[in-house]
Design an enzyme around this catalytic site. Sequence first.
Site, PDB file in Angstrom:
ATOM      1  N   ASP A 117      91.566 -34.897 -37.066  1.00  0.00           N
ATOM      2  CA  ASP A 117      90.720 -33.756 -36.723  1.00  0.00           C
ATOM      3  C   ASP A 117      89.364 -33.842 -37.415  1.00  0.00           C
ATOM      4  OD1 ASP A 117      90.192 -31.355 -35.425  1.00  0.00           O
ATOM      5  OD2 ASP A 117      90.827 -30.165 -37.150  1.00  0.00           O
ATOM      6  N   HIS A 134      83.936 -38.923 -31.501  1.00  0.00           N
ATOM      7  CA  HIS A 134      85.217 -39.493 -31.058  1.00  0.00           C
ATOM      8  C   HIS A 134      85.213 -41.017 -31.216  1.00  0.00           C
ATOM      9  CE1 HIS A 134      86.581 -35.643 -29.909  1.00  0.00           C
ATOM     10  NE2 HIS A 134      85.786 -35.506 -28.861  1.00  0.00           N
ATOM     11  N   LEU A 226     105.349 -52.298 -37.579  1.00  0.00           N
ATOM     12  CA  LEU A 226     104.921 -50.895 -37.538  1.00  0.00           C
ATOM     13  C   LEU A 226     105.123 -50.352 -36.128  1.00  0.00           C
ATOM     14  CD1 LEU A 226     103.278 -48.408 -38.681  1.00  0.00           C
ATOM     15  CD2 LEU A 226     101.224 -49.576 -37.879  1.00  0.00           C
TER      16      LEU A 226
HETATM   17  C1  IPE Z   1      94.566 -30.972 -32.932  1.00  0.00           C
HETATM   18  O1  IPE Z   1      93.233 -30.795 -33.138  1.00  0.00           O
HETATM   19  C2  IPE Z   1      94.772 -31.833 -31.745  1.00  0.00           C
HETATM   20  C3  IPE Z   1      94.440 -33.235 -31.893  1.00  0.00           C
HETATM   21  C4  IPE Z   1      94.056 -33.812 -32.992  1.00  0.00           C
HETATM   22  C5  IPE Z   1      94.615 -33.999 -30.703  1.00  0.00           C
HETATM   23  P1  IPE Z   1      92.463 -29.547 -32.506  1.00  0.00           P
HETATM   24  O2  IPE Z   1      91.122 -29.565 -33.108  1.00  0.00           O
HETATM   25  O3  IPE Z   1      92.514 -29.589 -31.028  1.00  0.00           O
HETATM   26  O4  IPE Z   1      93.328 -28.311 -32.996  1.00  0.00           O
HETATM   27  P2  IPE Z   1      92.907 -26.805 -33.180  1.00  0.00           P
HETATM   28  O5  IPE Z   1      92.430 -26.345 -31.824  1.00  0.00           O
HETATM   29  O6  IPE Z   1      91.820 -26.778 -34.180  1.00  0.00           O
HETATM   30  O7  IPE Z   1      94.138 -26.108 -33.638  1.00  0.00           O
HETATM   31  C1  IPE Z   2      89.777 -34.157 -33.048  1.00  0.00           C
HETATM   32  O1  IPE Z   2      88.525 -33.747 -33.454  1.00  0.00           O
HETATM   33  C2  IPE Z   2      89.607 -34.829 -31.760  1.00  0.00           C
HETATM   34  C3  IPE Z   2      90.787 -35.350 -31.126  1.00  0.00           C
HETATM   35  C4  IPE Z   2      91.484 -36.316 -31.607  1.00  0.00           C
HETATM   36  C5  IPE Z   2      91.091 -34.774 -29.814  1.00  0.00           C
HETATM   37  P1  IPE Z   2      87.891 -32.418 -32.891  1.00  0.00           P
HETATM   38  O2  IPE Z   2      87.129 -32.711 -31.643  1.00  0.00           O
HETATM   39  O3  IPE Z   2      88.917 -31.352 -32.789  1.00  0.00           O
HETATM   40  O4  IPE Z   2      86.869 -32.092 -34.020  1.00  0.00           O
HETATM   41  P2  IPE Z   2      86.472 -30.647 -34.551  1.00  0.00           P
HETATM   42  O5  IPE Z   2      87.729 -29.994 -35.047  1.00  0.00           O
HETATM   43  O6  IPE Z   2      85.879 -29.918 -33.398  1.00  0.00           O
HETATM   44  O7  IPE Z   2      85.487 -30.922 -35.636  1.00  0.00           O
HETATM   45 MG    MG Z   3      89.526 -29.908 -34.097  1.00  0.00          MG
END
Ligand code: IPE
Ligand code: IPE
Ligand code: MG
Length: 354
Positions: A117, A134, A226
């Site tokens: 995240d 990303h 792994l």
């Molecule tokens: C969790 O992250 C999902 C993934 C890493 C794929 P999100 O950023 O989508 O989660 P929330 O919305 O903050 O709970």
């Molecule tokens: C997680 O990062 C992305 C996924 C793996 C889908 P986010 O896109 O949720 O990043 P924040 O939380 O908005 O910073």
């Molecule tokens: Mg996020």
Amino acid sequence: MGAHPGLALILGTARRLFRARLHAVEAAGPTLLDRPPTPKPTVKWRILAPARARAALLWRLVPCDDPGSIRPPAPPTAVIPSHTRATAASPPPHPSGARPPVIPADRMPRHVAVIMDGNGRWATERGQPCHQGHRAGASAAKDVIHGALEIGLPYLTLYAFSSESWKRDAEEIATLFELLRQEINGKKDPDHDVRVRWAGSAEGLPEDLVEELLSAERNSRHRTALTLTMCVNYGGRAELAHAAQQLLHATRSGDLPPGTVHEQDLAQHLTLAHAPDVDLLWRPGGERRISNFLLCHSAYAELHFTDTLWPDVDRRDLWQAITEYGSRRRRFGAEAAQAHARAGSAPSGMGGRV
Ligand code: IPE
Ligand code: IPE
Ligand code: MG
């Protein structure tokens, strides 16, 4: 298959323009005799504007000269040449020269699951579009996988796209899928001893991404060091609902006597039935929640939250998380002393087949 994904976009756009023209013919009625039918400029704009934006993005993400963007047909999988095992490459060392810590076997987790995240915030902090976040996140994932191999972790599970991620902007979703396709395509990475598994639903996913995930599973099934499970279009509640449905079928068909569903029956129908319980659930990025991830498998997981945004994470953070895990005292409901004596013999839990 094998072509640049931009071609599919061009063909799809041409098809929509042609359809708009057919609608114009239909709407023209008798005026067709006087002038050729043309779709309204607003209709054309609605088709062309998003297509141009997506094309620009696709060509930026998947350059034509990038050999990784060309997907070769899946190699035959029936026979696995014996030399394949011997040629698995070791992961490249971390640029800093850091080496993994030595963790006593009874302090080593078997299964680490990661909620990756913070990509969006990382990009925003730099004034960049989210796809850059990303992309940087994908590099972080690669480094963490190398770190998992180096430290000898047997199961690593990464949350890449949740069943709730569909709420994101369509363009961001397209970017995420494109990056996933590229990352999963084994061509980009040397042939490490990594078995790829996919947990999630195919519903709504682009067909070529599903193909990529399935062929990665097939082509890596002989690898052993792994097991890397990619959670793509995965949701913990959806996983439970699916398992419940399977159990219902089993009782209806007589495979399972009604009224006797045990934890192990449920475990066998989870998409992550191939993995043991999660020992360590790690979420970087500053949030303290599990966001519908591995609800059953994480029932007794040790939770580890860190503030570093995912694109800034590397294998050293994984090693730090594992080191910290080693100092935790797990009890599984027992007295502290008993649990200590049982260290290293934790129940295999929901992962019934392991
Ligand atoms: C969790 O992250 C999902 C993934 C890493 C794929 P999100 O950023 O989508 O989660 P929330 O919305 O903050 O709970
Ligand atoms: C997680 O990062 C992305 C996924 C793996 C889908 P986010 O896109 O949720 O990043 P924040 O939380 O908005 O910073
Ligand atoms: Mg996020």
